[in-house]
Design an enzyme around this catalytic site. Structure first.
Site, PDB file in Angstrom:
ATOM      1  N   PHE A 152      59.718 110.084  82.113  1.00  0.00           N
ATOM      2  CA  PHE A 152      59.869 111.110  81.116  1.00  0.00           C
ATOM      3  C   PHE A 152      60.411 112.716  81.771  1.00  0.00           C
ATOM      4  O   PHE A 152      60.843 113.377  80.842  1.00  0.00           O
ATOM      5  CB  PHE A 152      58.265 111.467  80.675  1.00  0.00           C
ATOM      6  CG  PHE A 152      57.507 112.142  81.784  1.00  0.00           C
ATOM      7  CD1 PHE A 152      57.682 113.530  81.793  1.00  0.00           C
ATOM      8  CD2 PHE A 152      56.705 111.512  82.787  1.00  0.00           C
ATOM      9  CE1 PHE A 152      56.775 114.215  82.789  1.00  0.00           C
ATOM     10  CE2 PHE A 152      55.715 112.361  83.706  1.00  0.00           C
ATOM     11  CZ  PHE A 152      56.063 113.594  83.691  1.00  0.00           C
ATOM     12  N   LYS A 176      66.233 101.855  77.724  1.00  0.00           N
ATOM     13  CA  LYS A 176      64.995 101.888  77.152  1.00  0.00           C
ATOM     14  C   LYS A 176      64.471 103.288  77.606  1.00  0.00           C
ATOM     15  O   LYS A 176      63.956 103.661  78.753  1.00  0.00           O
ATOM     16  CB  LYS A 176      64.096 100.847  77.893  1.00  0.00           C
ATOM     17  CG  LYS A 176      62.862 100.216  77.089  1.00  0.00           C
ATOM     18  CD  LYS A 176      61.911 101.357  76.886  1.00  0.00           C
ATOM     19  CE  LYS A 176      61.122 101.683  78.098  1.00  0.00           C
ATOM     20  NZ  LYS A 176      60.272 102.718  77.981  1.00  0.00           N
ATOM     21  N   GLU A 179      58.991 106.517  76.489  1.00  0.00           N
ATOM     22  CA  GLU A 179      58.212 106.663  75.012  1.00  0.00           C
ATOM     23  C   GLU A 179      57.987 108.006  74.949  1.00  0.00           C
ATOM     24  O   GLU A 179      57.365 108.546  73.702  1.00  0.00           O
ATOM     25  CB  GLU A 179      57.397 105.534  74.683  1.00  0.00           C
ATOM     26  CG  GLU A 179      56.079 105.508  75.495  1.00  0.00           C
ATOM     27  CD  GLU A 179      56.318 104.742  77.102  1.00  0.00           C
ATOM     28  OE1 GLU A 179      57.520 104.852  77.599  1.00  0.00           O
ATOM     29  OE2 GLU A 179      55.345 104.495  77.622  1.00  0.00           O
ATOM     30  N   SER A 229      57.200 105.688  88.281  1.00  0.00           N
ATOM     31  CA  SER A 229      56.416 105.726  89.379  1.00  0.00           C
ATOM     32  C   SER A 229      56.563 104.432  90.279  1.00  0.00           C
ATOM     33  O   SER A 229      56.935 103.518  89.981  1.00  0.00           O
ATOM     34  CB  SER A 229      54.890 105.847  88.873  1.00  0.00           C
ATOM     35  OG  SER A 229      54.786 104.710  87.989  1.00  0.00           O
ATOM     36  N   CYS A 284      60.763 114.474  90.973  1.00  0.00           N
ATOM     37  CA  CYS A 284      60.629 113.548  92.063  1.00  0.00           C
ATOM     38  C   CYS A 284      61.093 114.352  93.389  1.00  0.00           C
ATOM     39  O   CYS A 284      60.944 113.753  94.462  1.00  0.00           O
ATOM     40  CB  CYS A 284      61.546 112.493  91.801  1.00  0.00           C
ATOM     41  SG  CYS A 284      63.024 112.721  91.908  1.00  0.00           S
ATOM     42  N   GLU A 385      51.023 111.438  95.486  1.00  0.00           N
ATOM     43  CA  GLU A 385      51.906 112.228  94.401  1.00  0.00           C
ATOM     44  C   GLU A 385      50.890 112.662  93.230  1.00  0.00           C
ATOM     45  O   GLU A 385      50.534 112.023  92.296  1.00  0.00           O
ATOM     46  CB  GLU A 385      52.865 111.202  93.817  1.00  0.00           C
ATOM     47  CG  GLU A 385      53.983 111.929  92.897  1.00  0.00           C
ATOM     48  CD  GLU A 385      55.082 111.185  92.485  1.00  0.00           C
ATOM     49  OE1 GLU A 385      54.793 110.058  91.852  1.00  0.00           O
ATOM     50  OE2 GLU A 385      56.063 111.632  92.414  1.00  0.00           O
TER      51      GLU A 385
HETATM   52  P1  NAD Z   1      56.393 105.564  84.547  1.00  0.00           P
HETATM   53  O1  NAD Z   1      56.313 104.471  85.721  1.00  0.00           O
HETATM   54  O2  NAD Z   1      54.916 106.013  84.009  1.00  0.00           O
HETATM   55  O3  NAD Z   1      57.364 105.104  83.600  1.00  0.00           O
HETATM   56  C1  NAD Z   1      58.780 104.806  83.812  1.00  0.00           C
HETATM   57  C2  NAD Z   1      59.239 104.151  82.832  1.00  0.00           C
HETATM   58  O4  NAD Z   1      58.483 102.764  83.032  1.00  0.00           O
HETATM   59  C3  NAD Z   1      58.976 104.340  81.281  1.00  0.00           C
HETATM   60  O5  NAD Z   1      60.057 104.099  80.570  1.00  0.00           O
HETATM   61  C4  NAD Z   1      57.767 103.593  80.790  1.00  0.00           C
HETATM   62  O6  NAD Z   1      57.965 103.137  79.474  1.00  0.00           O
HETATM   63  C5  NAD Z   1      57.946 102.245  81.630  1.00  0.00           C
HETATM   64  N1  NAD Z   1      56.554 101.771  82.225  1.00  0.00           N
HETATM   65  C6  NAD Z   1      55.664 102.463  82.262  1.00  0.00           C
HETATM   66  N2  NAD Z   1      54.410 101.437  82.713  1.00  0.00           N
HETATM   67  C7  NAD Z   1      55.143 100.284  82.763  1.00  0.00           C
HETATM   68  C8  NAD Z   1      54.652  99.072  83.029  1.00  0.00           C
HETATM   69  N3  NAD Z   1      53.409  98.929  83.596  1.00  0.00           N
HETATM   70  N4  NAD Z   1      55.605  97.956  83.051  1.00  0.00           N
HETATM   71  C9  NAD Z   1      56.700  98.117  82.825  1.00  0.00           C
HETATM   72  N5  NAD Z   1      57.262  99.414  82.571  1.00  0.00           N
HETATM   73  C10 NAD Z   1      56.384 100.339  82.441  1.00  0.00           C
HETATM   74  O7  NAD Z   1      56.836 106.960  85.171  1.00  0.00           O
HETATM   75  P2  NAD Z   1      56.932 108.630  84.519  1.00  0.00           P
HETATM   76  O8  NAD Z   1      55.468 108.993  84.419  1.00  0.00           O
HETATM   77  O9  NAD Z   1      57.717 108.507  83.058  1.00  0.00           O
HETATM   78  O10 NAD Z   1      57.688 109.369  85.398  1.00  0.00           O
HETATM   79  C11 NAD Z   1      57.201 109.938  86.562  1.00  0.00           C
HETATM   80  C12 NAD Z   1      57.471 109.385  87.928  1.00  0.00           C
HETATM   81  O11 NAD Z   1      58.794 109.000  87.848  1.00  0.00           O
HETATM   82  C13 NAD Z   1      56.980 110.044  89.004  1.00  0.00           C
HETATM   83  O12 NAD Z   1      56.481 109.038  89.954  1.00  0.00           O
HETATM   84  C14 NAD Z   1      58.120 110.260  89.519  1.00  0.00           C
HETATM   85  O13 NAD Z   1      58.169 110.829  91.026  1.00  0.00           O
HETATM   86  C15 NAD Z   1      59.243 109.340  89.335  1.00  0.00           C
HETATM   87  N6  NAD Z   1      60.475 109.742  89.378  1.00  0.00           N
HETATM   88  C16 NAD Z   1      61.173 109.361  90.284  1.00  0.00           C
HETATM   89  C17 NAD Z   1      62.617 109.448  90.350  1.00  0.00           C
HETATM   90  C18 NAD Z   1      63.533 109.096  91.777  1.00  0.00           C
HETATM   91  O14 NAD Z   1      64.827 109.517  91.671  1.00  0.00           O
HETATM   92  N7  NAD Z   1      62.899 108.751  92.825  1.00  0.00           N
HETATM   93  C19 NAD Z   1      63.131 110.455  89.532  1.00  0.00           C
HETATM   94  C20 NAD Z   1      62.457 110.890  88.466  1.00  0.00           C
HETATM   95  C21 NAD Z   1      61.042 110.611  88.424  1.00  0.00           C
END
Ligand code: NAD
Length: 492
Positions: A152, A176, A179, A229, A284, A385
């Site tokens: 997000f 994808k 959401e 994450s 991040c 985090e």
């Molecule tokens: P998230 O892991 O909740 O969601 C990321 C994606 O995975 C979304 O599209 C979501 O729909 C999907 N998803 C969520 N739960 C899932 C599951 N159980 N199984 C399969 N797919 C699933 O992350 P978020 O809250 O959207 O983003 C924040 C996180 O992203 C933070 O931890 C941040 O550090 C990380 N991030 C990392 C970088 C990097 O370059 N390392 C960059 C941006 C964000």
């Protein structure tokens, strides 16, 4: 867009509603207003997109690279034309300030620009006469249908870490998006459609976990790019590997800034406060921890307190906003709980951002800048985090102690050092176990022509996003050894 409009998927060149009743609200984090509803698409929807992608792939891979990038040039022009509208959409659904939205969109566009160099970037290499009359060539070929799953916090930039490289190298791409922020992706895909991109080359399927699982499990999706994450990144990586497909999965972070006594304290605190509280700490590459060395502790603590209390927190659409809300009410509750737990484990709360609200936005997800001192180095806050505007301070005696503390983290996304000593800087960049290093910088975000190099629990895979790594990830090498007998080869 109208309130509560249902967002369609984009499959095979058509905007179509998902065959599901399972929709979730997308809300403006500053006001709590529902903006649109997004489908949690079932596996059948994914399959339709993959079939359309396979059909398009047979033609798309044969389009010369110089023509494929023609669509990216047109796309870039449209992104520039609608720049302000897209930035506004990012702020509305993600909450960050309009300045931050403009910044991330610019970074996304730079990836489109780099991918326009594909005719050179995807060149192979060759040798004549590896044996008498025999030549050998290495070429790069696209994989087929590939998919990206995005988070997000950078809805404009992160899809563009992948999409331009994937299609420029001749693949068909399924996005994808998160959401929580699907409208920005709606913009990106609509502008690609307007650029004349053939049907099936880029598609978008909205959804959550089930949609992700369907993409991973589909035998004709050849590669998965993921950002989110760490727990989900690890899961997506393991499950993709079990299917025998390549994956690049970027995860979470806990980024420390080491501050030495010889640092320019005014510059350092300004930069670190921007890193810690910019995007409400939801980067991040946010610095969420300072490890001050010796006498740097007192002046740095004072400067950070000042920065935390004076930061202007309000709806990101105000041009003077310096920090917006966090993404969801759940996120706000989690962050507030972690501040409480940090206090219980011994940290001293110097600036408390809990229980505050931006004037006129009482329903928003507000957590104001928070500063905690004497954070226990082995405790929860030093290792978790938070993904919110919460900054912790630790003081140690030597640079080596500080580097050891950085290296004891399970994450390895970024580490920063603030100093005026070249020797200290060299020791730090040599020894720090993190993939992105900042020297007198607080957000060491690699440009589009460098890999976004997370390490340890911040990345699962080999080839990262962006630049050469992106090109390698989306292509497979083929080596051709050939002999064409002629009079010379017969002579010896
Ligand atoms: P998230 O892991 O909740 O969601 C990321 C994606 O995975 C979304 O599209 C979501 O729909 C999907 N998803 C969520 N739960 C899932 C599951 N159980 N199984 C399969 N797919 C699933 O992350 P978020 O809250 O959207 O983003 C924040 C996180 O992203 C933070 O931890 C941040 O550090 C990380 N991030 C990392 C970088 C990097 O370059 N390392 C960059 C941006 C964000």
């Amino acid at each position: 867009m109208k309130t509560r409009q249902r967002l369609p998927n984009y499959i095979g060149g058509n905007w179509q509603h998902a065959a599901t009743r399972d929709y979730v609200d997308v809300t403006n984090p500053a006001s709590g207003d529902v903006l649109v509803r997004v489908p949690l698409s079932p596996a059948a929807e994914v399959d339709q997109a993959v079939q359309a992608g396979m059909e398009a792939f047979a033609r798309w891979r044969r389009v010369p690279a110089t023509d494929r990038i023609g669509y990216l040039f047109a796309f870039r022009a449209k992104l520039k034309k609608h720049f302000e509208d897209i930035a506004r959409t990012i702020t509305e659904e993600c909450g960050k300030t309009i300045h931050e939205s403009r910044g991330e969109l610019q970074r996304g566009i730079e990836n489109v620009e780099v991918a326009c160099g594909i005719p050179v970037l995807m060149q192979g290499y060759n040798n004549e006469d590896i044996a008498r009359g025999i030549d050998e060539h290495m070429i790069r070929q696209p994989l087929g249908v590939v998919a990206a799953i995005t988070p997000f916090n950078f809805p404009g930039m992160i899809p563009l870490w992948f999409l331009p490289y994937a299609i420029a190298t001749g693949n068909c791409f399924i996005l994808k998006p998160s959401e929580k922020v699907p409208q920005t992706s709606q913009w990106l895909v609509r502008l690609l459609e307007e650029s004349g991109l053939p049907a099936g080359v880029v598609q978008m399927v909205h959804g959550g976990k089930d949609t992700v699982d369907a993409l991973i499990e589909h035998p004709d999706v050849k590669a998965i790019s993921f950002v989110g994450s760490t727990s989900v990144a690890r899961y997506v990586y393991a499950r993709s590997a079990a299917q025998g497909k390549r994956a690049q999965c970027q995860g979470g972070a806990k980024n420390a800034a080491i501050v030495l006594e010889d640092a320019d304290m005014e510059m350092t605190s300004t930069i670190v406060a921007e890193s810690a509280y910019g995007c409400a700490g939801q980067r991040c590459l946010a610095n969420s921890l300072a490890i001050t060395v010796g006498g740097a502790g007192d002046p740095f603590r004072e400067a950070m307190s000042e920065a935390a209390v004076t930061r202007k927190v309000t709806n990101g659409l105000s041009e003077d906003s310096q920090m917006g809300p966090v993404i969801t009410p759940d996120s706000k509750l989690r962050i507030e709980r972690l501040i409480g737990e940090a206090h219980q484990e011994g940290a001293r709360i110097l600036v408390d951002g809990r229980g505050r609200t931006a004037d006129g936005f009482e329903n928003g997800n507000w957590v104001f800048p928070t500063l905690l001192d004497r954070v226990p180095p082995d405790g929860m806050l030093a290792r978790t985090e938070v993904f919110g505007p919460v900054f912790g301070l630790i003081n140690v005696s030597t640079l080596q102690e500080a580097i050891d503390l950085v290296n004891s983290q399970s994450y390895g996304n970024m580490a920063c050092l603030f100093t005026s000593s070249g020797a200290a800087a060299r020791q730090f960049r040599y020894e720090a176990n993190a993939g992105n290093i900042g020297i007198n910088l607080g957000v060491a975000a690699p440009m589009a022509f460098f890999p976004f190099s997370g390490w340890k629990d911040s990345f699962f895979g080999t080839l990262h996003a962006q630049g050469h790594h992106g090109v390698e990830f989306y292509t497979q090498t083929k080596v051709i050894v050939e002999r064409w007998p002629d009079e010379w080869s017969r002579k010896f």
